[in-house]
Design a protein around this motif. Structure first.
Motif, PDB file in Angstrom:
ATOM      1  N   VAL A  99      17.539  31.712  28.848  1.00 38.45           N
ATOM      2  CA  VAL A  99      17.919  32.284  29.944  1.00 38.45           C
ATOM      3  C   VAL A  99      19.238  33.444  29.890  1.00 38.45           C
ATOM      4  N   GLN A 100      19.314  34.143  30.775  1.00 38.71           N
ATOM      5  CA  GLN A 100      20.488  35.135  30.700  1.00 38.71           C
ATOM      6  C   GLN A 100      20.787  35.446  32.032  1.00 38.71           C
ATOM      7  N   GLY A 101      21.862  36.241  32.240  1.00 36.94           N
ATOM      8  CA  GLY A 101      22.388  36.683  33.755  1.00 36.94           C
ATOM      9  C   GLY A 101      23.238  35.841  34.267  1.00 36.94           C
ATOM     10  N   ILE A 140      25.655  21.180  44.370  1.00 40.98           N
ATOM     11  CA  ILE A 140      24.687  22.303  44.787  1.00 40.98           C
ATOM     12  C   ILE A 140      23.805  22.620  43.490  1.00 40.98           C
ATOM     13  N   LYS A 141      22.492  22.646  43.345  1.00 36.91           N
ATOM     14  CA  LYS A 141      21.757  23.386  42.397  1.00 36.91           C
ATOM     15  C   LYS A 141      21.255  24.651  42.953  1.00 36.91           C
ATOM     16  N   VAL A 142      21.291  25.555  42.116  1.00 33.59           N
ATOM     17  CA  VAL A 142      20.835  27.015  42.437  1.00 33.59           C
ATOM     18  C   VAL A 142      19.791  27.366  41.315  1.00 33.59           C
ATOM     19  N   GLU A 143      18.577  27.592  41.517  1.00 32.45           N
ATOM     20  CA  GLU A 143      17.568  27.941  40.263  1.00 32.45           C
ATOM     21  C   GLU A 143      17.193  29.415  40.534  1.00 32.45           C
ATOM     22  N   LEU A 144      16.822  30.302  39.555  1.00 32.69           N
ATOM     23  CA  LEU A 144      16.353  31.441  39.816  1.00 32.69           C
ATOM     24  C   LEU A 144      14.914  31.536  39.053  1.00 32.69           C
ATOM     25  N   PHE A 190      10.537  30.111  34.998  1.00 33.73           N
ATOM     26  CA  PHE A 190      12.061  29.976  35.161  1.00 33.73           C
ATOM     27  C   PHE A 190      13.003  30.973  34.660  1.00 33.73           C
ATOM     28  N   LEU A 191      14.008  31.228  35.352  1.00 31.30           N
ATOM     29  CA  LEU A 191      14.815  32.452  34.745  1.00 31.30           C
ATOM     30  C   LEU A 191      16.356  31.468  34.448  1.00 31.30           C
ATOM     31  N   GLY A 192      16.640  30.338  35.092  1.00 28.39           N
ATOM     32  CA  GLY A 192      17.947  29.913  34.796  1.00 28.39           C
ATOM     33  C   GLY A 192      18.406  29.265  36.020  1.00 28.39           C
ATOM     34  N   LEU A 214      27.419  31.971  35.331  1.00 27.60           N
ATOM     35  CA  LEU A 214      26.381  32.222  34.114  1.00 27.60           C
ATOM     36  C   LEU A 214      25.293  31.246  34.430  1.00 27.60           C
ATOM     37  N   LEU A 215      24.076  31.408  34.299  1.00 32.55           N
ATOM     38  CA  LEU A 215      22.901  30.890  34.308  1.00 32.55           C
ATOM     39  C   LEU A 215      22.565  29.908  33.207  1.00 32.55           C
ATOM     40  N   GLN A 216      22.284  28.743  33.339  1.00 29.84           N
ATOM     41  CA  GLN A 216      22.165  27.891  32.173  1.00 29.84           C
ATOM     42  C   GLN A 216      20.578  27.579  32.009  1.00 29.84           C
ATOM     43  N   PRO A 217      20.342  26.839  30.780  1.00 30.62           N
ATOM     44  CA  PRO A 217      18.978  26.273  30.714  1.00 30.62           C
ATOM     45  C   PRO A 217      18.824  25.110  31.709  1.00 30.62           C
ATOM     46  N   LYS A 218      17.511  24.569  31.448  1.00 32.89           N
ATOM     47  CA  LYS A 218      17.073  23.547  32.438  1.00 32.89           C
ATOM     48  C   LYS A 218      18.096  22.351  31.978  1.00 32.89           C
TER      49      LYS A 218
END
Length: 801
Positions: A116-118, A217-221, A232-234, A254-258
């Protein structure tokens, strides 16, 4: 802008300890990525679980990044795709921990859900609501504002969307944003939260601890896969307890891994030894650097030159970083047309201390290092035109050239090898001695100055006027480039061992052929290796010496006659890569789409082909190129694009990565730098739908709306003077103790006449003038440090990521 130097040293015990895919049966290679964008890869190494890579990469990072990653892949003849063995990922903020030191890193597994990145921009707040039955409840409001730096999917911008979940409730989803790595969502979602029975007050809202700990709260990209599976992007998880003190919370995450990367202990995949040097410049507004920049630019006029600020910097940094601190000085002086008088003065100072003509410019001194840096900066196109075609032939033909009897392999014929090596040497030597018209004007001016200084210092020696120049042209320039072509971007990667040995033998021969008098009988008898003595007897001494004299004579007198034009009779291939090219749209009904093409540039033309080696589909003469510039990502929703503006429609090209984009722009700018009619302005975006996307002008022939970037037309490179001055400041700052010692030494010499013991580490010709320079430097450095401290105080706020 950041600078990195990587050394991919070696790996050991690669792959799982057991299983069918043991790596002793596979070949491996290593790649370097900024986030998930690959920018370099090593060559493939033979079957070994502990390969020695030994490759180094240097480049300036052209964009922001979050993570530097090294991947190890296994290559198999029976696998369609390369097999990922493991990776080493270092976050940008952790790079300083490993800077300048070799470290062993444990390889981690490569999991699609961990790549992941971003980052994502969120706003959260709690609202108090009265329901229909009159009871009071709380409402959590989550706004997905934007994302930045999402990865490319199959080399293209992704189609991202976000999902938002309050743990224990339904999932909500944003709209899909097409073809962008930096989507703007601006979407708001509401979640109703159950209140505890203990709540009674209405005037103030306060969340109880037992409620807070349960809320997250969980936000997934995700990338919308259309017909394929979504990628899956993060993700990021934010506890609602962050709102205990803030009614509204807005932050970047920062986006994190699963699962935030929590995994069971992986198998031992081996380790990778790396050396990473990372420099990040914190550049202030230009006005802050005026005093230090002026002090450095005044250096060529200071008498004696050893009392100048530039010379003082080289003196005090010599023990800690060698002469590396001189590179930003050279670049700064070069940009302001002040380099030639400075090089002349430092060369004259070195000659004063040279006692014998045969040792002229042989050491690693301040003068030789400055001239070396100058040649590397302004002579790159000279090397490309002169050496690249011959080096390509050497790499592709790969003839055996070993002439050392000890190193010969079974079945080798030393006479055949000697003939192969002689042929290569003749081609390289001939290419060099016929290359005067491609030499940079500044190099010619410097060589002419060196020749005059050497003749004046040793008037009785007729050969010194040649040896003073040949020591740079052959020994420090061409011979080094032949030995390590990948460090001068003449080849993409390290050569194979056999080719590397061939290049070593060619380089040694070129050094000797280029050194005035090196082919005399006395020199031949001084060779330690008998096989080299025998090999040199194949060359015609008088003929080679005359060729060396001719090129030196021409170059030392051609600074004003030859404008550095790259136009030569022979066609030399300079650069070629596979790219994505936008269709020119010559036909009225033609679709303007992107297709893979093989792009090729020589010193005379730019062409693209359906495949490598195929006939050209289009040819653009170099003389018709008017400008080469980057293209805004928004033009076609694609990264790493540049445009070649010529006499017809602009050519829009997407390179493989950000580093390749810069390389294409630099190479094309070099070969077209002297073209007449070069543009002063350009359009940074494209003409689409009847108007320019950048300035909204409807006339396609409207002049550009943005100034063109600096070109090489007058050897004034695209140099950021503020950045170079900041580097000079950082070198001075890290050596303040040495600067103080030099100041004390000057004071001691002024009081106690003569050379003092503490002065031997410095070059102090005039203690009073040097003392004056150091005092002025101290005041300028203190003032600049105050600006840095002020900026730090203004920006030193808690991070949100």
């Amino acid at each position: 802008m950041c600078v990195m130097l990587f050394l991919a040293g070696e790996a050991k015990n690669l792959g799982p300890s057991s299983g069918p895919n043991r790596l002793r049966d596979l070949c491996t290679f290593c790649t370097i990525s900024l986030d998930q964008e690959e920018v370099y890869r090593t060559k493939v190494y033979e079957k070994s679980v502990s390969p020695f890579y030994g490759e180094d990469f240097y480049f300036e990072i052209p964009r922001p990044f979050q993570c530097l990653s090294f991947y190890v892949y296994a290559k198999s003849m029976f696998q369609i795709r390369d097999l990922p063995v493991g990776k080493v990922a270092i976050r940008k903020e952790d790079l300083y921990k490993y800077c300048g030191k070799e470290n062993w890193f444990q390889l981690q597994p490569v999991d699609p859900h961990s790549e992941v990145q971003g980052k994502v921009h969120l706003e959260m707040k709690l609202n108090e609501l009265i329901t229909e039955n009159g009871s009071i409840c709380q409402q959590l409001v989550v706004q997905i504002i934007a994302c930045q730096g999402l990865p490319l999917i199959s080399g293209q911008n992704c189609d991202p969307y976000a999902t938002v979940t309050l743990v224990g409730s339904d999932q909500k989803k944003t709209k899909v944003k097409k073809k962008t790595s930096d989507p703007q969502f601006e979407e708001t979602f509401h979640f109703e939260v159950t209140r505890s029975s203990s709540y009674k007050g209405r005037s103030h809202f306060h969340v109880e601890e037992e409620d807070i700990e349960k809320l997250e709260i969980k936000v997934e990209l995700w990338n919308n896969g259309n017909l394929a599976q979504d990628v899956f992007l993060g993700e990021t998880r934010v506890s609602v307890k962050i709102l205990r003190n803030d009614h509204i919370h807005r932050a970047w995450y920062l986006l994190q891994p699963k699962g935030n990367g929590t995994k069971s202990k992986p198998d031992d995949l081996g380790s990778l030894r790396l050396k990473v040097t990372y420099t990040e410049d914190n550049v202030l507004p230009s006005a802050c650097y005026t005093a230090l920049r002026n002090l450095m630019l005044k250096s060529p006029d200071v008498k004696p030159i050893s009392a100048s600020a530039a010379h003082v910097l080289g003196d005090i940094c010599r023990e800690s970083v060698g002469y590396e601190a001189l590179l930003p000085v050279v670049r700064l002086l070069l940009h302001h047309n002040r380099l030639l008088p400075f090089l002349t003065s430092v060369a004259a100072l070195e000659l004063e201390n040279t006692q014998e003509a045969n040792t002229i410019f042989r050491g690693n001194s301040l003068a030789t290092r400055c001239i070396d840096d100058m040649m590397k900066i302004v002579g790159r196109s000279y090397l490309t035109v002169t050496l690249k075609p011959v080096l390509n032939e050497i790499f592709e033909s790969n003839k055996t050239c070993e002439i050392d009897p000890v190193k010969l392999k079974e079945g080798d014929n030393v006479e055949v090898n000697k003939e192969n090596l002689q042929g290569y040497v003749q081609k390289v030597f001939t290419s060099i001695t016929q290359s005067s018209s491609s030499c940079s004007p500044l190099m010619c001016d410097v060589f002419r100055s060196l020749r005059q200084l050497a003749s004046k210092r040793f008037p009785a020696d007729p050969h010194v006027q040649y040896s003073a120049v040949s020591s740079f042209i052959f020994l420090r320039f061409f011979a080094v480039a032949v030995l390590s072509p990948h460090t001068f971007q003449l080849r993409a990667h390290h050569p194979e061992p056999e080719i590397s040995r061939t290049l070593t033998l060619i380089s040694k021969t070129i050094q000797s052929l280029g050194s005035w008098g090196s082919l005399s009988k006395n020199k031949l008898s001084s060779f330690k290796e008998t096989y080299m003595y025998d090999f040199f007897k194949l060359f015609q001494e008088d003929e080679c010496i005359e060729k060396v004299k001719k090129i030196i004579t021409v170059q030392c007198g051609c600074g004003k006659l030859y404008p550095g034009s790259l136009t030569v009779r022979c066609v030399h291939m300079i650069f070629n890569r596979e790219v994505h090219k936008r269709a020119q749209g010559r036909k009225r009904i033609g679709q303007k789409n992107f297709k893979k093409r093989w792009l090729r540039v020589t010193n005379q033309e730019l062409s693209y082909h359906k495949q490598k080696g195929k006939e050209a589909l289009c040819v653009i003469p170099v003389k018709n190129i008017l400008s080469v510039e980057k293209l805004e990502e928004s033009a076609f929703n694609r990264k790493n694009m540049f445009q070649v503006i010529h006499s017809e429609k602009p050519l829009y090209v997407q390179a493989g990565n950000c580093v390749e984009t810069n390389s294409w722009i630099e190479v094309l700018s070099q070969v077209s730098r002297c073209n007449p009619g070069r543009l002063s302005t350009f359009h940074p975006s494209a003409y689409v739908g009847g108007f320019w996307l950048c300035c909204k002008e409807t006339n396609e022939s409207t002049p550009g709306c943005k100034p063109c970037t600096a070109t090489l037309a007058n050897i004034q490179l695209d140099i950021d003077c503020d950045r170079e001055t900041e580097r000079i400041f950082s070198f001075f700052s890290s050596s303040r103790s040495r600067l103080q010692k030099m100041e004390d030494a000057c004071a001691g010499m002024s009081v106690y006449l003569g050379q003092q013991e503490d002065c031997s580490a410095f070059t102090i010709q005039d203690p009073k003038e040097t003392f004056r320079t150091i005092k002025e430097l101290g005041e300028v450095l203190d003032d600049l440090q105050a600006h840095h401290d002020l900026k730090g105080a203004l920006t030193d706020e808690p991070g949100t990521m």
